[in-house]
Design a protein around this motif. Structure first.
Motif, PDB file in Angstrom:
ATOM      1  N   GLN A  82      -2.182  11.128  -0.828  1.00  0.00           N
ATOM      2  CA  GLN A  82      -1.360   9.977  -0.486  1.00  0.00           C
ATOM      3  C   GLN A  82      -1.407   8.976  -1.637  1.00  0.00           C
ATOM      4  N   PRO A  83      -0.317   8.286  -1.887  1.00  0.00           N
ATOM      5  CA  PRO A  83      -0.349   7.284  -2.968  1.00  0.00           C
ATOM      6  C   PRO A  83      -1.205   6.087  -2.571  1.00  0.00           C
ATOM      7  N   LEU A  84      -1.998   5.634  -3.504  1.00  0.00           N
ATOM      8  CA  LEU A  84      -2.766   4.413  -3.279  1.00  0.00           C
ATOM      9  C   LEU A  84      -1.827   3.211  -3.299  1.00  0.00           C
ATOM     10  N   THR A  85      -2.013   2.310  -2.363  1.00  0.00           N
ATOM     11  CA  THR A  85      -1.266   1.058  -2.423  1.00  0.00           C
ATOM     12  C   THR A  85      -1.897   0.166  -3.491  1.00  0.00           C
ATOM     13  N   PRO A  86      -1.164  -0.807  -3.997  1.00  0.00           N
ATOM     14  CA  PRO A  86      -1.769  -1.737  -4.963  1.00  0.00           C
ATOM     15  C   PRO A  86      -3.022  -2.415  -4.411  1.00  0.00           C
ATOM     16  N   ASP A  87      -3.009  -2.752  -3.117  1.00  0.00           N
ATOM     17  CA  ASP A  87      -4.191  -3.382  -2.524  1.00  0.00           C
ATOM     18  C   ASP A  87      -5.376  -2.426  -2.496  1.00  0.00           C
ATOM     19  N   GLU A  88      -5.127  -1.165  -2.191  1.00  0.00           N
ATOM     20  CA  GLU A  88      -6.229  -0.194  -2.149  1.00  0.00           C
ATOM     21  C   GLU A  88      -6.808   0.033  -3.541  1.00  0.00           C
ATOM     22  N   GLU A  89      -5.941   0.102  -4.527  1.00  0.00           N
ATOM     23  CA  GLU A  89      -6.431   0.261  -5.897  1.00  0.00           C
ATOM     24  C   GLU A  89      -7.251  -0.955  -6.317  1.00  0.00           C
ATOM     25  N   ARG A  90      -6.782  -2.128  -5.940  1.00  0.00           N
ATOM     26  CA  ARG A  90      -7.521  -3.353  -6.269  1.00  0.00           C
ATOM     27  C   ARG A  90      -8.879  -3.371  -5.565  1.00  0.00           C
ATOM     28  N   ARG A  91      -8.907  -2.927  -4.311  1.00  0.00           N
ATOM     29  CA  ARG A  91     -10.165  -2.937  -3.561  1.00  0.00           C
ATOM     30  C   ARG A  91     -11.157  -1.916  -4.107  1.00  0.00           C
ATOM     31  N   ILE A  92     -10.661  -0.784  -4.573  1.00  0.00           N
ATOM     32  CA  ILE A  92     -11.564   0.191  -5.192  1.00  0.00           C
ATOM     33  C   ILE A  92     -12.326  -0.461  -6.339  1.00  0.00           C
ATOM     34  N   LYS A  93     -11.625  -1.250  -7.124  1.00  0.00           N
ATOM     35  CA  LYS A  93     -12.277  -1.929  -8.245  1.00  0.00           C
ATOM     36  C   LYS A  93     -13.134  -3.101  -7.763  1.00  0.00           C
ATOM     37  N   LYS A  94     -12.633  -3.818  -6.777  1.00  0.00           N
ATOM     38  CA  LYS A  94     -13.368  -4.984  -6.276  1.00  0.00           C
ATOM     39  C   LYS A  94     -14.721  -4.599  -5.706  1.00  0.00           C
ATOM     40  N   PHE A  95     -14.768  -3.492  -4.952  1.00  0.00           N
ATOM     41  CA  PHE A  95     -15.999  -3.090  -4.271  1.00  0.00           C
ATOM     42  C   PHE A  95     -16.812  -2.062  -5.064  1.00  0.00           C
ATOM     43  N   CYS A  96     -16.414  -1.810  -6.297  1.00  0.00           N
ATOM     44  CA  CYS A  96     -17.107  -0.804  -7.106  1.00  0.00           C
ATOM     45  C   CYS A  96     -18.577  -1.186  -7.289  1.00  0.00           C
ATOM     46  N   PRO A  97     -19.501  -0.296  -6.968  1.00  0.00           N
ATOM     47  CA  PRO A  97     -20.924  -0.633  -7.079  1.00  0.00           C
ATOM     48  C   PRO A  97     -21.354  -0.856  -8.527  1.00  0.00           C
ATOM     49  N   GLU A 155     -10.869  -9.627   5.936  1.00  0.00           N
ATOM     50  CA  GLU A 155     -11.705 -10.563   5.181  1.00  0.00           C
ATOM     51  C   GLU A 155     -11.999 -10.081   3.764  1.00  0.00           C
ATOM     52  N   GLU A 156     -11.759  -8.788   3.530  1.00  0.00           N
ATOM     53  CA  GLU A 156     -12.066  -8.163   2.237  1.00  0.00           C
ATOM     54  C   GLU A 156     -13.526  -8.396   1.850  1.00  0.00           C
ATOM     55  N   THR A 157     -14.395  -8.052   2.788  1.00  0.00           N
ATOM     56  CA  THR A 157     -15.831  -8.146   2.556  1.00  0.00           C
ATOM     57  C   THR A 157     -16.478  -6.796   2.860  1.00  0.00           C
ATOM     58  N   VAL A 158     -17.576  -6.532   2.199  1.00  0.00           N
ATOM     59  CA  VAL A 158     -18.331  -5.304   2.433  1.00  0.00           C
ATOM     60  C   VAL A 158     -18.980  -5.364   3.809  1.00  0.00           C
ATOM     61  N   THR A 159     -18.842  -4.282   4.578  1.00  0.00           N
ATOM     62  CA  THR A 159     -19.464  -4.225   5.902  1.00  0.00           C
ATOM     63  C   THR A 159     -20.564  -3.171   5.986  1.00  0.00           C
ATOM     64  N   ARG A 160     -20.563  -2.214   5.061  1.00  0.00           N
ATOM     65  CA  ARG A 160     -21.611  -1.190   5.062  1.00  0.00           C
ATOM     66  C   ARG A 160     -21.678  -0.539   3.683  1.00  0.00           C
ATOM     67  N   VAL A 161     -22.891  -0.250   3.247  1.00  0.00           N
ATOM     68  CA  VAL A 161     -23.108   0.462   1.989  1.00  0.00           C
ATOM     69  C   VAL A 161     -23.986   1.668   2.292  1.00  0.00           C
ATOM     70  N   MET A 162     -23.552   2.842   1.844  1.00  0.00           N
ATOM     71  CA  MET A 162     -24.289   4.077   2.093  1.00  0.00           C
ATOM     72  C   MET A 162     -24.394   4.873   0.797  1.00  0.00           C
ATOM     73  N   THR A 163     -25.501   5.569   0.635  1.00  0.00           N
ATOM     74  CA  THR A 163     -25.661   6.435  -0.529  1.00  0.00           C
ATOM     75  C   THR A 163     -26.198   7.791  -0.087  1.00  0.00           C
ATOM     76  N   PHE A 164     -25.989   8.773  -0.955  1.00  0.00           N
ATOM     77  CA  PHE A 164     -26.490  10.129  -0.715  1.00  0.00           C
ATOM     78  C   PHE A 164     -27.784  10.268  -1.501  1.00  0.00           C
ATOM     79  N   PHE A 165     -28.897  10.280  -0.777  1.00  0.00           N
ATOM     80  CA  PHE A 165     -30.210  10.346  -1.407  1.00  0.00           C
ATOM     81  C   PHE A 165     -30.836  11.699  -1.093  1.00  0.00           C
ATOM     82  N   HIS A 166     -30.750  12.630  -2.042  1.00  0.00           N
ATOM     83  CA  HIS A 166     -31.339  13.960  -1.875  1.00  0.00           C
ATOM     84  C   HIS A 166     -30.932  14.592  -0.541  1.00  0.00           C
ATOM     85  N   SER A 167     -29.623  14.692  -0.342  1.00  0.00           N
ATOM     86  CA  SER A 167     -29.026  15.337   0.836  1.00  0.00           C
ATOM     87  C   SER A 167     -29.199  14.537   2.118  1.00  0.00           C
TER      88      SER A 167
END
Length: 309
Positions: A82-97, A155-167
């Motif tokens: 699916q094509p990314l919307t401009p807002d989704e592309e902006r949010r990918i960069k905004k929330f980039c870890p 609100e464009e705020t982070v609500t959860r952060v998850m990582t893959f730690f050794h499976s």
């Protein structure tokens, strides 16, 4: 009579999984069995894309890259990007870890691929480090790690952060608070040489599959990599460090900053799909990588089944 055979076969399937778990059946042999079974399931239910995606992953894990790519392409033909919307592309960069690495880290970050979920406010950041200290011989010239960021659309705020730690998937409320204090960018600490992704508050976390604390896990990993890790004399390791050189306290230092946003700005590998492995293989990277689960829900399903059993 046929129902007797199917009942007996269901028992054999349970035995099969147990034998794989305890090593009596090798991963490679299991991959071959799974690939054949999934082929039958695809014929019986051709509209179920999960069977095609899973078969692609098993082919990929088995090293059959051409056939894996063919199945990945079929997945995306049936469920196109699916094509990314401009807002989704902006949010990918905004929330980039932002990443914090050990000053002795021996492998640079090679690439990052960001995948936005097609329905949920959820972004997967797929990191590809140059290699994993334990696996010079796996035919995968990178180490694939994952971070997921969930956000509030209004609100464009982070609500959860998850990582893959050794499976295992880990998350923490402290990581969310830290992101909000860092212009909505999560901060992830990266384990030396093996790149396990740690979140704020990791020192008090326990991983859910074995109930081992992450601090104990890190102590064991430190001793392992200090002594050379897996296959320490492998010829492909001859230009690598002999092991981690330093104390355990130094092993837990993460002062150096690596910013994946720099990679996304230079090479914007950003997509919108639920099929992350498929898009990474067919649209993202020119080299082999280890396929991993696209979204945390796959892990939560395993955890729930474990609790119910």
């Amino acid at each position: 009579m046929f129902h007797i055979y199917t009942h007996e076969f269901s028992y054999a399937q349970k035995e099969l999984i147990q034998f794989v778990s305890n090593g009596k059946i090798s991963d490679t042999d299991y991959f071959l069995i799974a690939i054949d079974q999934l082929e039958l399931l695809k014929k019986a239910d051709p509209d179920n894309l999960l069977y095609t995606a899973w078969q692609a992953e098993y082919l990929h894990l088995d090293g059959n890259l051409r056939r894996a790519a063919e199945q990945y392409r079929r997945v995306l033909e049936q469920d196109p990007l699916q094509p990314l919307t401009p807002d989704e592309e902006r949010r990918i960069k905004k929330f980039c870890p932002e990443l914090r690495v050990n000053p002795r880290e021996c492998f640079p970050l090679k690439d990052i691929v960001a995948v936005h979920h097609p329905e949920q406010p959820l972004i997967g950041y797929h990191l590809f480090w140059e290699d994993d200290f334990d696996f010079p011989d796996d035919g995968e010239p990178c180490d694939h790690e994952e971070i997921w960021v969930e956000y509030d659309r209004e609100e464009e705020t982070v609500t959860r952060v998850m990582t893959f730690f050794h499976s295992r998937v880990i998350h923490s409320d402290a990581a969310v608070e830290e992101a909000r204090n860092n212009q909505q960018r999560p901060i992830v600490r990266v384990e030396w040489g093996k790149h396990g992704s740690l979140l704020k508050g990791w020192e008090s976390m326990t991983e859910s599959l074995t109930n081992v604390t992450l601090l104990e896990w890190m102590k064991q990993t430190y001793e392992h990599v200090k002594s050379g890790g897996r296959v320490p004399e492998h010829p492909l390791k001859r230009f690598w460090p002999k092991g981690f050189e330093g104390t355990f306290d130094q092993y837990l230092e993460f002062p150096d900053v690596v910013d994946p946003l720099d990679w996304l700005e230079k090479k914007p590998l950003m997509f919108k799909t639920r099929w992350a492995n498929a898009v990474i293989c067919t649209h993202g990277l020119l080299y082999n990588f280890h396929p991993k689960m696209e979204w945390p829900e796959r892990y939560w399903n395993i955890s729930r089944n474990k609790e119910d059993s």
